[in-house]
Design an enzyme around this catalytic site. Structure first.
Site, mmCIF file in Angstrom:
data_model
loop_
_atom_site.group_PDB
_atom_site.id
_atom_site.type_symbol
_atom_site.label_atom_id
_atom_site.label_comp_id
_atom_site.label_asym_id
_atom_site.label_seq_id
_atom_site.Cartn_x
_atom_site.Cartn_y
_atom_site.Cartn_z
ATOM 1 N N GLU A 60 5.450 -40.811 23.196
ATOM 2 C CA GLU A 60 6.042 -41.698 22.182
ATOM 3 C C GLU A 60 5.040 -42.006 21.068
ATOM 4 O O GLU A 60 5.410 -42.088 19.904
ATOM 5 C CB GLU A 60 6.535 -43.001 22.831
ATOM 6 C CG GLU A 60 7.815 -42.850 23.622
ATOM 7 C CD GLU A 60 9.000 -42.409 22.770
ATOM 8 O OE1 GLU A 60 9.001 -42.654 21.553
ATOM 9 O OE2 GLU A 60 9.918 -41.787 23.331
ATOM 10 N N TYR A 143 9.355 -51.039 19.603
ATOM 11 C CA TYR A 143 10.027 -49.758 19.836
ATOM 12 C C TYR A 143 9.406 -49.038 21.034
ATOM 13 O O TYR A 143 10.109 -48.618 21.954
ATOM 14 C CB TYR A 143 9.966 -48.849 18.593
ATOM 15 C CG TYR A 143 10.314 -47.430 18.954
ATOM 16 C CD1 TYR A 143 11.641 -47.044 19.068
ATOM 17 C CD2 TYR A 143 9.325 -46.489 19.267
ATOM 18 C CE1 TYR A 143 11.985 -45.762 19.475
ATOM 19 C CE2 TYR A 143 9.653 -45.213 19.680
ATOM 20 C CZ TYR A 143 10.986 -44.851 19.774
ATOM 21 O OH TYR A 143 11.309 -43.596 20.188
ATOM 22 N N ASP A 161 13.919 -46.998 16.010
ATOM 23 C CA ASP A 161 12.995 -46.323 15.098
ATOM 24 C C ASP A 161 13.805 -45.768 13.936
ATOM 25 O O ASP A 161 15.002 -46.087 13.802
ATOM 26 C CB ASP A 161 12.213 -45.221 15.832
ATOM 27 C CG ASP A 161 13.118 -44.078 16.282
ATOM 28 O OD1 ASP A 161 14.361 -44.218 16.181
ATOM 29 O OD2 ASP A 161 12.591 -43.049 16.716
#
Ligand code: SF4
Length: 387
Positions: A60, A143, A161
């Site tokens: 991520e 996020y 996002d």
């Protein structure tokens, strides 16, 4: 199961409500369609073959500002070299930066290591499962915490996002400016209401939103004909696909110029290390200085090295873009009568080809190093200045 009242709670603003198609939408149908579509269309990505929070976290962070196809080889190299939290926490910073070289935004790599050290110290080396504890780690925002907690631990934590903003804005008709606080809150509310409606499938549902934004609901020319939720989409129905999300044009590009110098003596090249706390801090560069257009490279060299250059030759130019900046780097080969001594002894080194290969450089300087390694250094394009 998501109800209309839940969605209205999530939306929460009267001036937005008319744009949401909740009255026509079957929210359960929306989540079911996305989950069905994801089950049959999810790309096979390395970080989708694991539920390791460490691997999902690393992926991520790498995926921020970077495309999937670029990230895959970085992710695989990283996991081979640093397979777990302990390995990352104890790694040499130079190795961490080298593994990140070319991805840019190096603070991300530094924060990964800082967070790994905190996990070792405060969590016994085990990645925390509590959302607030994950959020407290350096470099992890709402996020990323939501993504790790939902994908690794199956918690119904929302994600938002750029991809998800685009999908939700189009799907639900969020027409207010995307950067405004009220819009962001609305979108988070929607993302949360949706994922909470399918708590048993939080991981797959969040990934379906990401995947739809990355592969179908594209910023330009989205593939609406292939979209599993096209019958439910406000933007498609109202002809607003191109105008949503409501994003103002970014600031105009700014042109910048840099003089960089290759100074070689006895087969060794002078490199300087960027200071901690600056952009690309800790990475190595050829000595360089930002200049006004038309500046004299001889003056730049004199200012950088503190000695009069014997000769300066333009070797090549490197052009690159960072956010809104279009940067042209004029790369010069310079000779000086004696070895200059930069002011901070720990911030420079003379290195041979091995260092050019193994040290971590920002992308423009990696290009300079690669040309030297390829042997282009001996062929400057034209003579610019000679002393
Ligand atoms: Fe995006 Fe088109 Fe699907 Fe709407 S129909 S969510 S605009 S891809």
């Amino acid at each position: 199961m998501l109800t209309s009242s839940l969605l209205v709670t999530a939306i929460g603003r009267n001036d937005l409500k008319p744009h949401f198609a909740t009255r026509q939408l079957d929210p359960a149908g929306l989540t079911a369609r996305l989950l069905d579509w994801f089950a049959g269309n999810a790309r096979d990505l390395p970080w989708r073959r694991t539920t390791s929070p460490y691997a999902i976290w690393v992926s991520e962070i790498m995926l921020q500002q970077t495309q999937v196809k670029t990230v895959i080889p970085y992710f695989e190299r990283w996991m081979k070299a640093l397979p777990g939290v302990r390995a990352l926490a104890e790694a040499d910073l130079d190795l961490v930066l080298k593994l990140w070289e070319g991805l840019g935004y190096y603070t991300r790599a530094r924060n990964l290591q800082k967070a790994a050290q905190i996990i070792m110290r405060d969590h016994g080396g085990r990645f925390p499962e509590n959302f607030e504890a994950v959020l407290a780690l350096p470099g992890i925002g709402r996020y990323t915490a939501g993504a790790v907690c939902s994908i690794a631990f199956g918690q119904p934590t929302p994600i938002l996002d750029g991809n998800v903003v685009r999908v939700l804005s189009r799907l639900f008709g969020v027409v207010t400016p995307a950067k405004e606080k009220r819009t962001v809150e609305t979108l988070w509310g929607l993302a949360e209401a949706l994922v909470r409606s399918v708590p048993e499938s939080s991981s797959e549902f969040n990934q379906s939103l990401m995947e739809l934004g990355a592969t179908v609901c594209l910023p330009r020319q989205p593939l609406c004909g292939q979209c599993p939720v096209r019958e439910l989409c406000f933007a498609l129905r109202e002809g607003k696909v191109e105008s949503l999300p409501n994003v103002a044009a970014g600031p105009a590009a700014t042109l910048r110029r840099v003089h960089a110098f290759v100074l070689e003596t006895g087969g060794k090249f002078l490199l300087v290390r960027r200071p901690e706390g600056t952009v690309n801090g800790g990475l190595w560069e050829f000595p360089n200085i930002e200049v006004a257009p038309g500046s004299d490279p001889k003056a730049s060299a004199r200012g950088l090295f503190g000695v009069e250059p014997l000769s300066i030759e333009l070797a090549h130019q490197v052009r690159h873009t960072i956010t809104r900046y279009r940067i042209t780097v004029d790369v010069f080969h310079v000779r000086t009568a004696r070895r200059p001594k930069p002011a901070k002894p720990d911030a420079f080194q003379w290195t041979g080809r091995d260092g050019l290969e193994s040290l971590a450089f920002p992308s423009a300087h990696r290009q300079i190093a690669n040309r030297l390694l390829a042997g282009d250094s001996a062929k400057p394009r034209r003579r610019s200045q000679s002393a």
